[in-house]
Write a protein that holds these residues in place. Structure first.
Motif, PDB file in Angstrom:
ATOM      1  N   SER A   1       0.789  -1.234   0.000  1.00  0.00           N
ATOM      2  CA  SER A   1       0.000   0.000   0.000  1.00  0.00           C
ATOM      3  C   SER A   1       0.820   1.282   0.000  1.00  0.00           C
ATOM      4  CB  SER A   1      -0.934   0.008   1.216  1.00  0.00           C
ATOM      5  OG  SER A   1      -0.191   0.064   2.418  1.00  0.00           O
ATOM      6  N   SER A   2       2.120   1.223   0.337  1.00  0.00           N
ATOM      7  CA  SER A   2       2.929   2.441   0.409  1.00  0.00           C
ATOM      8  C   SER A   2       3.520   2.729  -0.968  1.00  0.00           C
ATOM      9  CB  SER A   2       4.034   2.280   1.456  1.00  0.00           C
ATOM     10  OG  SER A   2       3.488   2.055   2.729  1.00  0.00           O
ATOM     11  N   ASN A   3       2.853   3.589  -1.733  1.00  0.00           N
ATOM     12  CA  ASN A   3       3.281   3.852  -3.095  1.00  0.00           C
ATOM     13  C   ASN A   3       3.354   5.344  -3.385  1.00  0.00           C
ATOM     14  OD1 ASN A   3       3.451   1.100  -3.900  1.00  0.00           O
ATOM     15  ND2 ASN A   3       1.241   1.043  -4.179  1.00  0.00           N
ATOM     16  N   LEU A   4       4.525   5.820  -3.772  1.00  0.00           N
ATOM     17  CA  LEU A   4       4.683   7.178  -4.275  1.00  0.00           C
ATOM     18  C   LEU A   4       4.304   7.202  -5.742  1.00  0.00           C
ATOM     19  CD1 LEU A   4       8.156   7.987  -2.699  1.00  0.00           C
ATOM     20  CD2 LEU A   4       5.993   9.021  -2.017  1.00  0.00           C
ATOM     21  N   ILE A   5       3.787   8.304  -6.192  1.00  0.00           N
ATOM     22  CA  ILE A   5       3.450   8.444  -7.603  1.00  0.00           C
ATOM     23  C   ILE A   5       3.978   9.785  -8.100  1.00  0.00           C
ATOM     24  CG2 ILE A   5       1.152   9.311  -6.993  1.00  0.00           C
ATOM     25  CD1 ILE A   5       0.156   8.102  -9.650  1.00  0.00           C
ATOM     26  N   VAL A   6       4.703   9.748  -9.212  1.00  0.00           N
ATOM     27  CA  VAL A   6       5.276  10.960  -9.793  1.00  0.00           C
ATOM     28  C   VAL A   6       4.216  11.622 -10.663  1.00  0.00           C
ATOM     29  CG1 VAL A   6       7.062  11.910 -11.296  1.00  0.00           C
ATOM     30  CG2 VAL A   6       7.617  10.030  -9.749  1.00  0.00           C
TER      31      VAL A   6
ATOM     32  N   ALA B   1       9.368   1.526   3.043  1.00  0.00           N
ATOM     33  CA  ALA B   1       8.499   0.368   2.841  1.00  0.00           C
ATOM     34  C   ALA B   1       7.626   0.644   1.626  1.00  0.00           C
ATOM     35  CB  ALA B   1       7.630   0.112   4.064  1.00  0.00           C
ATOM     36  N   GLY B   2       7.381  -0.386   0.847  1.00  0.00           N
ATOM     37  CA  GLY B   2       6.544  -0.214  -0.333  1.00  0.00           C
ATOM     38  C   GLY B   2       7.326  -0.393  -1.620  1.00  0.00           C
ATOM     39  N   ALA B   3       6.601  -0.328  -2.714  1.00  0.00           N
ATOM     40  CA  ALA B   3       7.197  -0.542  -4.020  1.00  0.00           C
ATOM     41  C   ALA B   3       7.991   0.681  -4.464  1.00  0.00           C
ATOM     42  CB  ALA B   3       6.107  -0.847  -5.047  1.00  0.00           C
ATOM     43  N   THR B   4       9.022   0.431  -5.266  1.00  0.00           N
ATOM     44  CA  THR B   4       9.796   1.532  -5.831  1.00  0.00           C
ATOM     45  C   THR B   4       8.989   2.213  -6.939  1.00  0.00           C
ATOM     46  OG1 THR B   4      10.855   0.039  -7.425  1.00  0.00           O
ATOM     47  CG2 THR B   4      11.991   0.416  -5.332  1.00  0.00           C
ATOM     48  N   THR B   5       9.295   3.481  -7.175  1.00  0.00           N
ATOM     49  CA  THR B   5       8.634   4.262  -8.219  1.00  0.00           C
ATOM     50  C   THR B   5       9.700   4.724  -9.203  1.00  0.00           C
ATOM     51  OG1 THR B   5       6.931   5.027  -6.699  1.00  0.00           O
ATOM     52  CG2 THR B   5       7.247   6.302  -8.708  1.00  0.00           C
ATOM     53  N   MET B   6       9.433   4.564 -10.497  1.00  0.00           N
ATOM     54  CA  MET B   6      10.418   4.904 -11.508  1.00  0.00           C
ATOM     55  C   MET B   6       9.827   5.869 -12.529  1.00  0.00           C
ATOM     56  SD  MET B   6      12.688   2.390 -13.960  1.00  0.00           S
ATOM     57  CE  MET B   6      13.894   3.067 -15.108  1.00  0.00           C
ATOM     58  N   ALA B   7      10.617   6.840 -12.938  1.00  0.00           N
ATOM     59  CA  ALA B   7      10.236   7.767 -14.006  1.00  0.00           C
ATOM     60  C   ALA B   7      11.409   7.885 -14.961  1.00  0.00           C
ATOM     61  CB  ALA B   7       9.875   9.133 -13.436  1.00  0.00           C
ATOM     62  N   GLU B   8      11.140   7.717 -16.231  1.00  0.00           N
ATOM     63  CA  GLU B   8      12.197   7.790 -17.245  1.00  0.00           C
ATOM     64  C   GLU B   8      11.741   8.730 -18.359  1.00  0.00           C
ATOM     65  OE1 GLU B   8      14.020   4.074 -18.298  1.00  0.00           O
ATOM     66  OE2 GLU B   8      14.480   4.761 -20.326  1.00  0.00           O
ATOM     67  N   PHE B   9      12.655   9.581 -18.829  1.00  0.00           N
ATOM     68  CA  PHE B   9      12.319  10.517 -19.889  1.00  0.00           C
ATOM     69  C   PHE B   9      13.569  10.872 -20.678  1.00  0.00           C
ATOM     70  CE2 PHE B   9      13.253  12.909 -16.037  1.00  0.00           C
ATOM     71  CZ  PHE B   9      14.156  13.870 -16.469  1.00  0.00           C
ATOM     72  N   VAL B  10      13.343  11.463 -21.826  1.00  0.00           N
ATOM     73  CA  VAL B  10      14.439  11.946 -22.677  1.00  0.00           C
ATOM     74  C   VAL B  10      14.279  13.457 -22.802  1.00  0.00           C
ATOM     75  CG1 VAL B  10      15.537  11.833 -24.938  1.00  0.00           C
ATOM     76  CG2 VAL B  10      14.513   9.766 -23.944  1.00  0.00           C
ATOM     77  N   THR B  11      15.337  14.191 -22.510  1.00  0.00           N
ATOM     78  CA  THR B  11      15.258  15.650 -22.607  1.00  0.00           C
ATOM     79  C   THR B  11      15.057  16.064 -24.067  1.00  0.00           C
ATOM     80  OG1 THR B  11      17.682  15.786 -22.777  1.00  0.00           O
ATOM     81  CG2 THR B  11      16.707  15.977 -20.574  1.00  0.00           C
ATOM     82  N   PRO B  12      14.432  17.225 -24.294  1.00  0.00           N
ATOM     83  CA  PRO B  12      14.158  17.662 -25.679  1.00  0.00           C
ATOM     84  C   PRO B  12      15.430  17.824 -26.507  1.00  0.00           C
ATOM     85  CG  PRO B  12      12.930  18.972 -24.089  1.00  0.00           C
ATOM     86  CD  PRO B  12      13.906  18.165 -23.296  1.00  0.00           C
ATOM     87  N   SER B  13      15.236  17.854 -27.807  1.00  0.00           N
ATOM     88  CA  SER B  13      16.379  18.016 -28.723  1.00  0.00           C
ATOM     89  C   SER B  13      16.980  19.413 -28.642  1.00  0.00           C
ATOM     90  CB  SER B  13      15.939  17.718 -30.161  1.00  0.00           C
ATOM     91  OG  SER B  13      14.875  18.575 -30.540  1.00  0.00           O
ATOM     92  N   SER B  14      16.200  20.370 -28.156  1.00  0.00           N
ATOM     93  CA  SER B  14      16.701  21.730 -27.977  1.00  0.00           C
ATOM     94  C   SER B  14      15.914  22.393 -26.849  1.00  0.00           C
ATOM     95  CB  SER B  14      16.552  22.542 -29.264  1.00  0.00           C
ATOM     96  OG  SER B  14      16.893  23.903 -29.051  1.00  0.00           O
ATOM     97  N   TYR B  15      16.603  23.165 -26.008  1.00  0.00           N
ATOM     98  CA  TYR B  15      15.938  23.890 -24.929  1.00  0.00           C
ATOM     99  C   TYR B  15      15.469  25.280 -25.361  1.00  0.00           C
ATOM    100  CZ  TYR B  15      17.930  20.260 -21.918  1.00  0.00           C
ATOM    101  OH  TYR B  15      18.252  19.062 -21.339  1.00  0.00           O
ATOM    102  N   GLY B  16      15.975  25.741 -26.486  1.00  0.00           N
ATOM    103  CA  GLY B  16      15.555  27.039 -27.010  1.00  0.00           C
ATOM    104  C   GLY B  16      15.813  28.159 -26.024  1.00  0.00           C
ATOM    105  N   THR B  17      14.810  29.015 -25.832  1.00  0.00           N
ATOM    106  CA  THR B  17      14.938  30.151 -24.931  1.00  0.00           C
ATOM    107  C   THR B  17      14.161  29.935 -23.634  1.00  0.00           C
ATOM    108  OG1 THR B  17      13.078  31.259 -26.003  1.00  0.00           O
ATOM    109  CG2 THR B  17      15.284  31.747 -26.851  1.00  0.00           C
TER     110      THR B  17
END
Length: 258
Positions: A60-65, A234-250
């Motif tokens: 029951s102990s679950n973080l959510i991003v 205690a509880g399940a691990t939480t994972m978040a994966e992403f790819v940064t943009p091709s350009s940050y611009g301004t």
């Protein structure tokens, strides 16, 4: 022909101290056996209750991003080429037990380097809390120390610690010194990702760093695959994966996840 059967009556019985000793011994053995069974059943019941409670916490102990934003350091209108700070909005899943962020471990990798981060008020791992952290400070002040201060050991604060700011806390259970999340709470976790080439800028997300920010050992340049794993006590691990943009611009602030 019917024969008369005769029966012999034996009215004698075992008497004496020997018989009494055997009887008492049998009673004592039965009592000891019953005591062992009762004690064993009680111990098993306690273990079963403890195991059930731990199993419930694990489920029951679950973080959510909720979301992740990246912020670039800047001086005036000139901005860093890489990300300097991650703002990770985190809540609890439905039915979750309370989660103590003081025991949370955040593992972040840019594909080359990896940092294992603990909460700034955790004094168990390195023998003391983060340098200049104070439970009476605001989250913004503690963030400034996360980005700019160094302690020996372990080193630059941003490589080893994270800080948190509450967004929603209806029961007022969350504080800088006691970061307990309950159902319905929402917080922002600050993770330093200052690159070694972006340490001379003066502000990060409104926090004045005066060009003193410390290298986090991570480089979040464009097209970087980033993985974040949160491991609670205690509880399940939480994972978040992403790819940064091709350009940050301004843009100073960029939505990275989801």
């Amino acid at each position: 022909m019917i024969s008369n059967a005769s029966f012999t009556k034996d009215n004698a019985a075992q008497v004496g101290i020997g018989t009494l000793i055997i009887f008492i011994a049998m009673v004592l053995i039965a009592a000891v056996a019953a005591s062992v069974l009762i004690q064993t059943s009680g111990t098993l019941q306690q273990q079963a209750q403890s195991t059930g409670k731990q199993a419930t916490q694990e489920v029951s102990s679950n973080l959510i991003v909720k979301s992740i934003e990246g912020v670039r350091a800047k001086t005036g209108s000139t901005m860093a080429s890489n990300m300097s700070l991650l703002k990770v909005k985190v809540g609890l899943n439905v039915g979750s037990s309370p989660v103590d962020l003081n025991q949370l471990i955040i593992t972040i990798t840019d594909g080359t380097n990896t940092n294992d981060l603990i909460y700034a008020n955790n004094d168990k791992t390195y023998g003391s809390a983060m340098e200049n952290f104070s439970s009476s400070n605001t989250a913004s002040v503690n963030l400034g120390h996360l980005l700019t201060d160094t302690q020996s050991p372990p080193g630059a604060n941003g490589r080893y610690f994270f800080t948190v700011q509450k967004i929603r806390d209806e029961d007022v259970s969350f504080s800088q010194g006691n970061p307990i999340m309950n159902t319905g709470d929402l917080v922002t976790i600050y993770v330093s990702v200052v690159s070694d080439g972006d340490t001379s800028y003066t502000t990060i997300d409104g926090v004045t760093t005066s060009g003193n920010q410390k290298d986090s050992n991570l480089d979040l340049e464009p097209r970087t695959t980033v993985a974040i794993v949160m491991t609670p006590e205690a509880g399940a691990t939480t994972m978040a994966e992403f790819v940064t943009p091709s350009s940050y611009g301004t843009r100073e602030t960029i939505q990275l996840y989801p």
